[in-house]
Design a protein around this motif. Structure first.
Motif, PDB file in Angstrom:
ATOM      1  N   ALA A 243      -2.473  10.518  -0.276  1.00 58.17           N
ATOM      2  CA  ALA A 243      -3.611  10.765   0.607  1.00 58.17           C
ATOM      3  C   ALA A 243      -4.884  10.906  -0.203  1.00 58.17           C
ATOM      4  O   ALA A 243      -4.920  11.627  -1.205  1.00 58.17           O
ATOM      5  N   VAL A 244      -5.942  10.203   0.222  1.00 61.05           N
ATOM      6  CA  VAL A 244      -7.216  10.193  -0.501  1.00 61.05           C
ATOM      7  C   VAL A 244      -8.383  10.295   0.485  1.00 61.05           C
ATOM      8  O   VAL A 244      -8.227  10.067   1.681  1.00 61.05           O
ATOM      9  N   SER A 245      -9.539  10.624  -0.061  1.00 55.10           N
ATOM     10  CA  SER A 245     -10.801  10.559   0.683  1.00 55.10           C
ATOM     11  C   SER A 245     -11.637   9.452   0.043  1.00 55.10           C
ATOM     12  O   SER A 245     -12.283   9.682  -0.980  1.00 55.10           O
ATOM     13  N   PRO A 246     -11.633   8.241   0.585  1.00 56.76           N
ATOM     14  CA  PRO A 246     -12.347   7.126  -0.045  1.00 56.76           C
ATOM     15  C   PRO A 246     -13.840   7.423  -0.165  1.00 56.76           C
ATOM     16  O   PRO A 246     -14.410   8.187   0.623  1.00 56.76           O
ATOM     17  N   SER A 247     -14.464   6.794  -1.166  1.00 59.71           N
ATOM     18  CA  SER A 247     -15.886   7.040  -1.425  1.00 59.71           C
ATOM     19  C   SER A 247     -16.645   5.721  -1.506  1.00 59.71           C
ATOM     20  O   SER A 247     -16.401   4.924  -2.416  1.00 59.71           O
TER      21      SER A 247
ATOM     22  N   THR B  68      -4.162   7.750   3.954  1.00 56.76           N
ATOM     23  CA  THR B  68      -3.344   7.187   2.879  1.00 56.76           C
ATOM     24  C   THR B  68      -3.843   5.779   2.573  1.00 56.76           C
ATOM     25  O   THR B  68      -4.643   5.193   3.324  1.00 56.76           O
ATOM     26  N   TRP B  69      -3.348   5.208   1.471  1.00 56.93           N
ATOM     27  CA  TRP B  69      -3.696   3.822   1.173  1.00 56.93           C
ATOM     28  C   TRP B  69      -3.124   2.890   2.240  1.00 56.93           C
ATOM     29  O   TRP B  69      -3.727   1.854   2.546  1.00 56.93           O
TER      30      TRP B  69
ATOM     31  N   ALA C 289       0.836  -1.205   0.000  1.00 56.98           N
ATOM     32  CA  ALA C 289       0.000   0.000   0.000  1.00 56.98           C
ATOM     33  C   ALA C 289       0.865   1.247   0.000  1.00 56.98           C
ATOM     34  O   ALA C 289       1.903   1.308   0.679  1.00 56.98           O
ATOM     35  N   PHE C 290       0.427   2.262  -0.747  1.00 58.85           N
ATOM     36  CA  PHE C 290       1.139   3.532  -0.798  1.00 58.85           C
ATOM     37  C   PHE C 290       1.016   4.272   0.533  1.00 58.85           C
ATOM     38  O   PHE C 290      -0.083   4.450   1.056  1.00 58.85           O
ATOM     39  N   SER C 291       2.147   4.731   1.044  1.00 53.36           N
ATOM     40  CA  SER C 291       2.149   5.479   2.305  1.00 53.36           C
ATOM     41  C   SER C 291       2.158   6.979   2.080  1.00 53.36           C
ATOM     42  O   SER C 291       2.028   7.754   3.047  1.00 53.36           O
ATOM     43  N   ASP C 292       2.293   7.410   0.808  1.00 49.76           N
ATOM     44  CA  ASP C 292       2.452   8.835   0.531  1.00 49.76           C
ATOM     45  C   ASP C 292       1.372   9.403  -0.378  1.00 49.76           C
ATOM     46  O   ASP C 292       1.505  10.519  -0.879  1.00 49.76           O
TER      47      ASP C 292
END
Length: 290
Positions: free
Chosen positions: A180-184, A215-216, A175-178
């Motif tokens: 950042a997202v807002s999951p939907s 983050t992921w 998983a990406f540590s860098d």
């Protein structure tokens, strides 16, 4: 209302069909086999025949890396098809709903984006989605909803589901540590869409994601906790250092403040993730975590 949903077999489209039918609306669900959205004439004829009150576009060319090598295909679905659908909706006097993406931003910020922030896509996919937003406005009565990192629904088709299935199978998750997202959660997006339309909220652009951001890597860790698998192997990696054909915006959290200002609230991403895990893994069980 008479509601036509295009792209009805996809992750978001299938959930949209369920949401509007459950609310008692007449729904015409059109899949790729039913309508070639790349044909302006087919779109015009179908919308004229069905005469919708609401036309919802859930189609998308969402292969981010493939879009770099196939720009014509990405533009055909994410841009020109949106123009055809918006103009057909305008001709029918219908409200048009279209979904865009966090990829319209460059990710060079440290706070959630609002609808007032300038778009600056760094990939062909992002550019095609931004152009689609502009063409959606060809329908005077339109909503453009930006979503990101979709998950949920009945079909296990999302990145979240791939992580979930790997953990359950005892396989490591990278998983990406860098990034950042807002999951939907598609169920939350579908409900918000219906409420927005039914309440006749002001037309225009809205962000429609679950509350907060992570983050992921944070999503993977939350899944591990929800599954109660403390020994699940999670490998943190860097999106910035990963060779990908298309550039990724690194910080693309989105603010829901505008959506909330018209009375539509979105649950927090952790709550949405817990509901999805409960549905897929613990449905009918007495698991104490839920």
């Amino acid at each position: 209302m008479n509601v036509v949903i295009v792209g009805a077999a996809g992750l978001l489209g299938a959930e949209m069909v369920r949401e509007w039918r459950a609310a008692g609306h007449d729904v015409h669900a059109l899949t790729r086999a039913d309508l070639d959205v790349a044909s302006a004439r087919d779109v015009r004829d179908a919308v004229s025949r069905l005469a919708p009150d609401v036309l919802i576009n859930c189609t998308a060319f969402n292969l981010v890396d493939e879009a770099e090598a196939r720009p014509v295909d990405a533009l055909a679905i994410n841009t020109w098809a949106v123009r055809s659908l918006a103009r057909a909706a305008a001709q029918a006097g219908a409200t048009f709903v279209h979904y865009s993406s966090d990829f319209v931003f460059d990710g060079l910020t440290d706070r959630p984006y609002t609808e007032e922030d300038a778009a600056n896509p760094v990939s062909m996919y992002g550019a095609s989605k931004l152009l689609g937003e502009w063409f959606a406005a060809d329908a005077p009565r339109h909503y453009v909803l930006r979503v990101e990192s979709l998950f949920g629904g009945c079909a296990a088709r999302s990145s979240v589901d791939r992580m979930l299935d790997a953990m359950r199978a005892g396989q490591p998750v990278t998983a990406f540590s860098d990034r950042a997202v807002s999951p939907s959660h598609v169920g939350d997006v579908a409900r918000a869409t219906r409420v927005l339309v039914e309440q006749r909220a002001p037309f225009g652009l809205y962000h429609c994601v679950n509350g907060g951001h992570t983050t992921w890597l944070g999503i993977a860790e939350a899944l591990r906790d929800l599954l109660g698998q403390s020994d699940a192997a999670i490998v943190a990696t860097s999106a910035a250092a990963t060779p990908l054909r298309a550039a990724r915006p690194m910080f693309v959290a989105l603010s829901n403040d505008k959506l909330a200002s018209v009375g539509v609230t979105m649950p927090a991403w952790r709550d949405a993730l817990a509901r999805h895990v409960r549905t897929r893994v613990f449905a009918g069980s007495e698991d104490p975590a839920f």
